[in-house]
Design a protein around this motif. Sequence first.
Motif, PDB file in Angstrom:
ATOM      1  N   ILE A 183       0.997   7.163  -6.346  1.00 25.53           N
ATOM      2  CA  ILE A 183      -0.103   8.129  -6.451  1.00 25.53           C
ATOM      3  C   ILE A 183       0.428   9.548  -6.268  1.00 25.53           C
ATOM      4  O   ILE A 183       0.049  10.453  -7.014  1.00 25.53           O
ATOM      5  CB  ILE A 183      -1.220   7.801  -5.431  1.00 25.53           C
ATOM      6  CG1 ILE A 183      -1.956   6.528  -5.855  1.00 25.53           C
ATOM      7  CG2 ILE A 183      -2.193   8.971  -5.276  1.00 25.53           C
ATOM      8  CD1 ILE A 183      -2.894   5.951  -4.804  1.00 25.53           C
ATOM      9  N   ALA A 184       1.333   9.729  -5.319  1.00 29.15           N
ATOM     10  CA  ALA A 184       1.923  11.055  -5.091  1.00 29.15           C
ATOM     11  C   ALA A 184       2.687  11.531  -6.323  1.00 29.15           C
ATOM     12  O   ALA A 184       2.592  12.701  -6.715  1.00 29.15           O
ATOM     13  CB  ALA A 184       2.829  11.028  -3.861  1.00 29.15           C
ATOM     14  N   MET A 187      -6.124  -0.063  -8.107  1.00 29.94           N
ATOM     15  CA  MET A 187      -5.168  -1.092  -7.688  1.00 29.94           C
ATOM     16  C   MET A 187      -5.104  -1.182  -6.166  1.00 29.94           C
ATOM     17  O   MET A 187      -5.081  -2.279  -5.602  1.00 29.94           O
ATOM     18  CB  MET A 187      -3.780  -0.786  -8.249  1.00 29.94           C
ATOM     19  CG  MET A 187      -3.678  -0.901  -9.737  1.00 29.94           C
ATOM     20  SD  MET A 187      -2.077  -0.254 -10.300  1.00 29.94           S
ATOM     21  CE  MET A 187      -2.341  -0.164 -12.053  1.00 29.94           C
ATOM     22  N   MET A 188      -5.075  -0.021  -5.505  1.00 30.29           N
ATOM     23  CA  MET A 188      -5.001  -0.020  -4.052  1.00 30.29           C
ATOM     24  C   MET A 188      -6.243  -0.677  -3.450  1.00 30.29           C
ATOM     25  O   MET A 188      -6.132  -1.524  -2.545  1.00 30.29           O
ATOM     26  CB  MET A 188      -4.830   1.400  -3.504  1.00 30.29           C
ATOM     27  CG  MET A 188      -4.652   1.407  -1.990  1.00 30.29           C
ATOM     28  SD  MET A 188      -4.429   3.043  -1.292  1.00 30.29           S
ATOM     29  CE  MET A 188      -2.749   3.399  -1.802  1.00 30.29           C
ATOM     30  N   LEU A 216      -6.564  -4.003  -1.171  1.00 32.07           N
ATOM     31  CA  LEU A 216      -7.241  -3.991   0.127  1.00 32.07           C
ATOM     32  C   LEU A 216      -8.293  -5.093   0.204  1.00 32.07           C
ATOM     33  O   LEU A 216      -8.546  -5.645   1.276  1.00 32.07           O
ATOM     34  CB  LEU A 216      -7.897  -2.640   0.379  1.00 32.07           C
ATOM     35  CG  LEU A 216      -6.933  -1.508   0.736  1.00 32.07           C
ATOM     36  CD1 LEU A 216      -7.663  -0.173   0.674  1.00 32.07           C
ATOM     37  CD2 LEU A 216      -6.326  -1.722   2.106  1.00 32.07           C
ATOM     38  N   ARG A 217      -8.895  -5.391  -0.928  1.00 31.55           N
ATOM     39  CA  ARG A 217      -9.911  -6.457  -0.983  1.00 31.55           C
ATOM     40  C   ARG A 217      -9.288  -7.819  -1.260  1.00 31.55           C
ATOM     41  O   ARG A 217      -9.977  -8.759  -1.593  1.00 31.55           O
ATOM     42  CB  ARG A 217     -10.941  -6.132  -2.064  1.00 31.55           C
ATOM     43  CG  ARG A 217     -11.769  -4.910  -1.731  1.00 31.55           C
ATOM     44  CD  ARG A 217     -12.795  -4.646  -2.793  1.00 31.55           C
ATOM     45  NE  ARG A 217     -13.614  -3.499  -2.452  1.00 31.55           N
ATOM     46  CZ  ARG A 217     -14.625  -3.072  -3.196  1.00 31.55           C
ATOM     47  NH1 ARG A 217     -14.948  -3.702  -4.310  1.00 31.55           N
ATOM     48  NH2 ARG A 217     -15.320  -2.015  -2.816  1.00 31.55           N
ATOM     49  N   SER A 218      -7.983  -7.890  -1.140  1.00 27.89           N
ATOM     50  CA  SER A 218      -7.236  -9.133  -1.348  1.00 27.89           C
ATOM     51  C   SER A 218      -7.394  -9.696  -2.760  1.00 27.89           C
ATOM     52  O   SER A 218      -7.397 -10.907  -2.956  1.00 27.89           O
ATOM     53  CB  SER A 218      -7.636 -10.185  -0.301  1.00 27.89           C
ATOM     54  OG  SER A 218      -7.390  -9.713   0.987  1.00 27.89           O
ATOM     55  N   LEU A 262       0.825  -1.215   0.000  1.00 24.17           N
ATOM     56  CA  LEU A 262       0.000   0.000   0.000  1.00 24.17           C
ATOM     57  C   LEU A 262       0.855   1.260   0.000  1.00 24.17           C
ATOM     58  O   LEU A 262       0.547   2.231  -0.696  1.00 24.17           O
ATOM     59  CB  LEU A 262      -0.947   0.006   1.204  1.00 24.17           C
ATOM     60  CG  LEU A 262      -2.009  -1.085   1.219  1.00 24.17           C
ATOM     61  CD1 LEU A 262      -2.858  -0.979   2.474  1.00 24.17           C
ATOM     62  CD2 LEU A 262      -2.871  -1.029  -0.034  1.00 24.17           C
ATOM     63  N   GLU A 263       1.938   1.229   0.760  1.00 26.13           N
ATOM     64  CA  GLU A 263       2.824   2.402   0.812  1.00 26.13           C
ATOM     65  C   GLU A 263       3.459   2.679  -0.551  1.00 26.13           C
ATOM     66  O   GLU A 263       3.608   3.836  -0.951  1.00 26.13           O
ATOM     67  CB  GLU A 263       3.915   2.208   1.868  1.00 26.13           C
ATOM     68  CG  GLU A 263       3.407   2.128   3.286  1.00 26.13           C
ATOM     69  CD  GLU A 263       2.881   0.755   3.704  1.00 26.13           C
ATOM     70  OE1 GLU A 263       2.358   0.643   4.822  1.00 26.13           O
ATOM     71  OE2 GLU A 263       2.980  -0.207   2.912  1.00 26.13           O
ATOM     72  N   GLY A 264       3.823   1.609  -1.254  1.00 27.34           N
ATOM     73  CA  GLY A 264       4.392   1.771  -2.600  1.00 27.34           C
ATOM     74  C   GLY A 264       3.385   2.365  -3.560  1.00 27.34           C
ATOM     75  O   GLY A 264       3.716   3.265  -4.350  1.00 27.34           O
TER      76      GLY A 264
END
Length: 85
Positions: free
Chosen positions: A46-47, A76-77, A81-83, A39-41
Amino acid sequence: MSRITEAERKRFHKILDDSIDKMDSPKNIGKVHWSSECLEGLQKMIAVENAELDLAIYENENIETENFDLINLNLMMVDNLRSNK
């Protein structure tokens, strides 16, 4: 009463389809699948894309394309999150 009209819903689905088509373009086909991204990647990507959107708006070029990148990264994120189900 619905906040979104049926016409808007159809337009948004078209935007989403166009965005997904960009994700499947030859330029992106060789990229690592998002399911292997943390998620951090994805948030860092996104940034970066948001900065590219800022530049696109300043230059008045490729604004739609940069928005597609942001839409796709957010998809994608959520998918992660929904596996990926």
